[in-house]
Design a protein around this motif. Structure first.
Motif, short mmCIF file in Angstrom:
data_model
loop_
_atom_site.label_atom_id
_atom_site.label_comp_id
_atom_site.label_asym_id
_atom_site.label_seq_id
_atom_site.Cartn_x
_atom_site.Cartn_y
_atom_site.Cartn_z
N ALA A 1 0.99 -1.41 0.22
CA ALA A 1 0.01 -0.07 0.05
C ALA A 1 0.88 1.26 0.00
O ALA A 1 0.36 2.47 -0.71
N PHE A 2 1.93 1.13 0.72
CA PHE A 2 2.79 2.31 0.85
C PHE A 2 3.34 2.73 -0.59
O PHE A 2 3.63 3.89 -1.01
N VAL A 3 3.95 1.40 -1.35
CA VAL A 3 4.33 1.75 -2.86
C VAL A 3 3.14 2.39 -3.60
O VAL A 3 3.19 3.53 -4.31
N GLN A 4 2.12 1.81 -3.59
CA GLN A 4 0.86 2.27 -4.55
C GLN A 4 0.46 3.81 -4.60
O GLN A 4 0.23 4.58 -5.26
N PHE A 5 0.35 4.06 -2.93
CA PHE A 5 -0.27 5.34 -2.75
C PHE A 5 0.58 6.40 -2.45
O PHE A 5 0.29 7.53 -2.11
N LEU B 1 12.41 3.68 0.53
CA LEU B 1 12.80 2.32 1.15
C LEU B 1 13.64 2.11 2.30
O LEU B 1 13.40 1.58 3.46
N ALA B 2 14.66 2.96 2.33
CA ALA B 2 15.68 3.05 3.44
C ALA B 2 14.83 3.60 4.71
O ALA B 2 15.35 2.90 5.72
N VAL B 3 14.42 4.70 4.67
CA VAL B 3 13.81 5.22 5.82
C VAL B 3 12.72 4.31 6.70
O VAL B 3 13.00 4.00 7.92
#
Length: 264
Positions: A135-139, A230-232
């Motif tokens: 969901a983090f990727v998509q939105f 991604l890293a954070v």
């Protein structure tokens, strides 16, 4: 003190099954998982349908393209195979709890009661974190990433990506973030099985930050937005894993195990 591995007091004593029985059980669980994925695909095929799924995952990039622009299909069979690929992936994600339950049902008979207590919560937590990562990727990630890419695209270039390459790129991001968001589960398991202590995890913070950014640079596209995105979260989830490992080491303790754990 009673030894839980002592055959006279082992709660699993007498529950062994022949190897062939294990294979048959494994076959049945795989079939049940495939049936669940098939049912999820059938539901998604009815609504919103393959076209609806494509429209949904294409929303982030379409928001940064000209109003009349569309993704293109270069291959002859791309208009058929890409929606089918997306439908299969969406069906797997929708049926993920059912698939994980089948894995759990296969291994549960070989676990002690205290191991079952912590295995099921880990499955739930891991599934929730995977959904959260996707969901983090998509939105969030895709929107920021495509805004950056379109912002640096020369005015003489008309950015109309191929749908096949677009789907491949975002599916790889889904996988990368879904796995990266499992950091708390990995940290808690490492502490639970005495592979590392909480104090060592705390002292390893600085190294993990470097590792997180290296992993992000390798598995994400070559833009700073997706790498930082991604890293954070990986660093924040590492801290969450350190915090959760104290609780997890306590609740997953065997009945005869000393209250003192590496997490203390």
């Amino acid at each position: 003190m009673a030894d839980p591995r002592d055959p006279s007091q082992d709660e699993l004593a007498g529950t062994e099954q022949p190897f062939v029985a294990h294979l048959m059980e494994l076959r049945d669980r795989i079939l049940y998982a495939l049936y669940g994925i098939g049912a999820a695909m059938a539901l998604l095929a009815l609504w919103p349908g393959p076209s609806g799924l494509i429209d949904f995952i294409a929303t982030p990039i379409r928001a940064h393209m000209p109003p009349d622009a569309r993704l293109i299909a270069v291959g002859v069979f791309t208009p058929f195979f890409v929606p089918l690929k997306v439908l299969m992936m969406a069906g797997l994600l929708l049926a993920l709890p059912w698939v994980i339950y089948q894995i759990w049902a296969f291994v549960a008979p070989g676990l002690y009661s205290h191991e079952k207590r912590f295995a099921l919560p880990l499955i739930v937590i891991g599934s929730a974190l995977a959904y959260l990562g996707i969901a983090f990727v998509q939105f969030f990630v895709l929107d920021k990433m495509f805004a950056f890419i379109q912002g640096v695209t020369p005015a003489s270039v008309n950015a109309t990506p191929d749908i096949a390459s677009y789907v491949e790129a975002i599916l790889s991001l889904y996988l990368a973030f879904g796995l990266a968001f499992q950091v708390p589960v990995v940290v808690m398991l490492m502490v639970r099985f005495d592979m590392v202590t909480v104090d060592k995890l705390k002292s390893f913070r600085g190294y993990f930050i470097v590792i997180a950014f290296v992993i992000a640079a390798v598995v994400t596209p070559p833009d700073v937005i997706s790498q930082v995105a991604l890293a954070v979260p990986m660093c924040l989830l590492y801290e969450l894993g350190i915090w959760g490992s104290r609780w997890f080491a306590r609740v997953s303790r065997a009945p005869d195990e000393s209250p003192a754990t590496p997490a203390d």
